[in-house]
Design a protein around this motif. Structure first.
Motif, short mmCIF file in Angstrom:
data_model
loop_
_atom_site.label_atom_id
_atom_site.label_comp_id
_atom_site.label_asym_id
_atom_site.label_seq_id
_atom_site.Cartn_x
_atom_site.Cartn_y
_atom_site.Cartn_z
N ARG A 177 8.89 2.44 -10.33
CA ARG A 177 7.09 1.87 -10.74
C ARG A 177 7.65 0.29 -11.10
O ARG A 177 6.00 -0.12 -10.78
CB ARG A 177 7.38 2.67 -11.57
CG ARG A 177 6.98 4.84 -11.44
CD ARG A 177 6.99 5.88 -12.36
NE ARG A 177 5.76 5.32 -13.31
CZ ARG A 177 5.51 4.33 -14.40
NH1 ARG A 177 7.25 4.15 -15.52
NH2 ARG A 177 4.92 4.55 -14.86
N VAL A 178 7.77 -0.25 -11.72
CA VAL A 178 7.89 -1.76 -12.01
C VAL A 178 8.04 -1.86 -10.88
O VAL A 178 7.07 -3.59 -10.23
CB VAL A 178 8.62 -2.17 -12.56
CG1 VAL A 178 10.39 -2.10 -11.69
CG2 VAL A 178 8.83 -3.81 -12.86
N GLY A 179 7.91 -2.44 -9.55
CA GLY A 179 8.75 -2.02 -7.76
C GLY A 179 6.45 -1.83 -7.54
O GLY A 179 6.52 -2.77 -6.78
N LYS A 180 5.96 -0.66 -8.08
CA LYS A 180 4.54 -0.74 -7.76
C LYS A 180 3.90 -1.57 -8.12
O LYS A 180 2.57 -1.75 -7.24
CB LYS A 180 4.55 0.50 -7.45
CG LYS A 180 5.53 1.99 -6.59
CD LYS A 180 5.01 2.87 -7.09
CE LYS A 180 6.42 4.40 -6.48
NZ LYS A 180 7.23 3.88 -5.75
N LEU A 181 3.70 -1.76 -9.04
CA LEU A 181 3.17 -2.41 -10.06
C LEU A 181 2.90 -4.26 -9.71
O LEU A 181 2.19 -5.08 -9.53
CB LEU A 181 3.59 -2.35 -11.17
CG LEU A 181 2.51 -3.50 -12.23
CD1 LEU A 181 1.10 -2.36 -12.28
CD2 LEU A 181 3.30 -3.37 -14.28
#
Length: 361
Positions: A177-181
């Protein structure tokens, strides 16, 4: 040298059994899964569809792929990652529940269904790529640790990237999720004050204490924020979200850089299937039954994620008589992701389309 893309045509009127037979023939003739070896653990990268969405690839078709993998003495593991936006796929528990509701069970697919909890540090991994936008990609470890990967992708439109296929399934779909952000936005999440009640759930969840309550509203300190998106997931009022448009000009290139991180240890260990069926304006994250915007085209198979997406793009636009994706999303040029993917060595824009005459009834 042109990459080979195998293609079997389908019609809107084809029933499930007809499509299953065509998919079996495509896998047999293309040999796209022949790189898989005995005892391999194969990540079958899927999108299980948001609640209310019906565009996702049906479990009956995924069963055909998993059975083919199992026949090679390998283990198929169907997996997806949690989403950045607020919904039923934000956390692993709810995500697995919606997967089951959409028919993705071991009994139906012949494989275990996995959604790793990327809130747990052991389930994520940093991959150094040192690219133009992304220095370190933050991926879900499961896809890196797998011996091989098969991306089974629904080819459709997308509000941020013009269209989504194999490349998006890799780059956005395998990111934590941090990578998606990191791909979607260059600035921290924002608080919608009209929705915020000052409940402090985000304050308690923030791992770096970047959120304070001021005047009964949450305030995010952008200098402290690390972009983990935990606040988005825990807010019970959907008062925190990503400023989606802030990353609109760079998201495709960031997504491709993430795809290169996924493929870093998967050379000759990856296969791609695109279902250009029930082609919709938006992706399967949309929590509604999005209508068709193009006729059914067919199923494609290739060892090259760039070529399969380019061939899918060309076939859909040929059937529509125009660039339907540009028409639907005039601010997005989907060709950007294809060109950048070739530039990074992920595959070829030039392809040889091999149409198979599989007219199964």
């Amino acid at each position: 040298m042109k990459s080979k893309v195998y293609f079997v045509a389908t019609k809107d009127s084809d029933n499930v059994q007809t499509l299953k037979n065509k998919l079996k023939g495509l896998l047999q003739e293309s040999q796209v899964l022949d790189f898989i070896r005995k005892k391999h653990k194969v990540a079958v990268k899927m999108h299980f569809g948001e609640e209310g969405n019906t565009g996702f690839i049906k479990p009956e078709y995924v069963r055909i792929v998993c059975d083919r993998i199992s026949a090679k003495g390998a283990t198929a593991l169907i997996a997806d990652t949690n989403t950045l936006y607020r919904g039923r796929r934000t956390n692993s528990c709810d995500h697995l529940a919606i997967a089951r509701e959409h028919g993705f069970t071991r009994e139906a697919t012949g494989a275990k269904v996995i959604v790793p909890d990327d809130n747990k540090k052991e389930n994520t991994i940093d991959i150094q790529i040192n690219q133009k936008f992304i220095r370190t990609a933050k991926l879900v470890r499961f896809f890196v640790d797998a011996d091989a990967i098969v991306a089974v992708s629904h080819f459709k439109g997308h509000i941020m990237t013009g269209f989504g296929g194999a490349l998006k399934n890799l780059g956005m779909g395998c990111a934590a999720r941090v990578g998606k952000l990191q791909q979607h936005s260059d600035i921290p999440p924002i608080v919608y004050e009209q929705k915020c009640t000052g409940c402090s759930e985000c304050v308690k969840a923030c791992p770096v204490k970047a959120i304070l309550i001021q005047n009964n509203k949450a305030v995010i300190n952008g200098l402290k924020c690390i972009g983990c998106a935990t606040c988005i997931a825990v807010c019970p009022y959907s008062a925190i979200d990503v400023p989606w448009e802030s990353g609109g000009t760079t998201i495709q290139e960031k997504m491709i850089e993430y795809a290169s991180a996924v493929m870093k240890n998967k050379k000759e260990k990856a296969g791609f299937l695109n279902f250009a069926i029930k082609i919709t304006k938006e992706c399967d994250c949309l929590a509604k039954d999005d209508p068709r915007v193009a006729p059914d085209i067919g199923i494609l198979a290739s060892a090259d994620p760039v070529s399969i997406d380019k061939a899918s793009f060309d076939l859909v636009n040929k059937a529509c008589g125009r660039d339907i994706f540009k028409e639907l999303h005039p601010q997005r040029d989907g060709s950007k992701q294809l060109k950048y993917a070739q530039e990074l060595g992920l595959g070829n824009l030039d392809y040889e389309l091999i149409e198979l005459g599989l007219n199964h009834g």
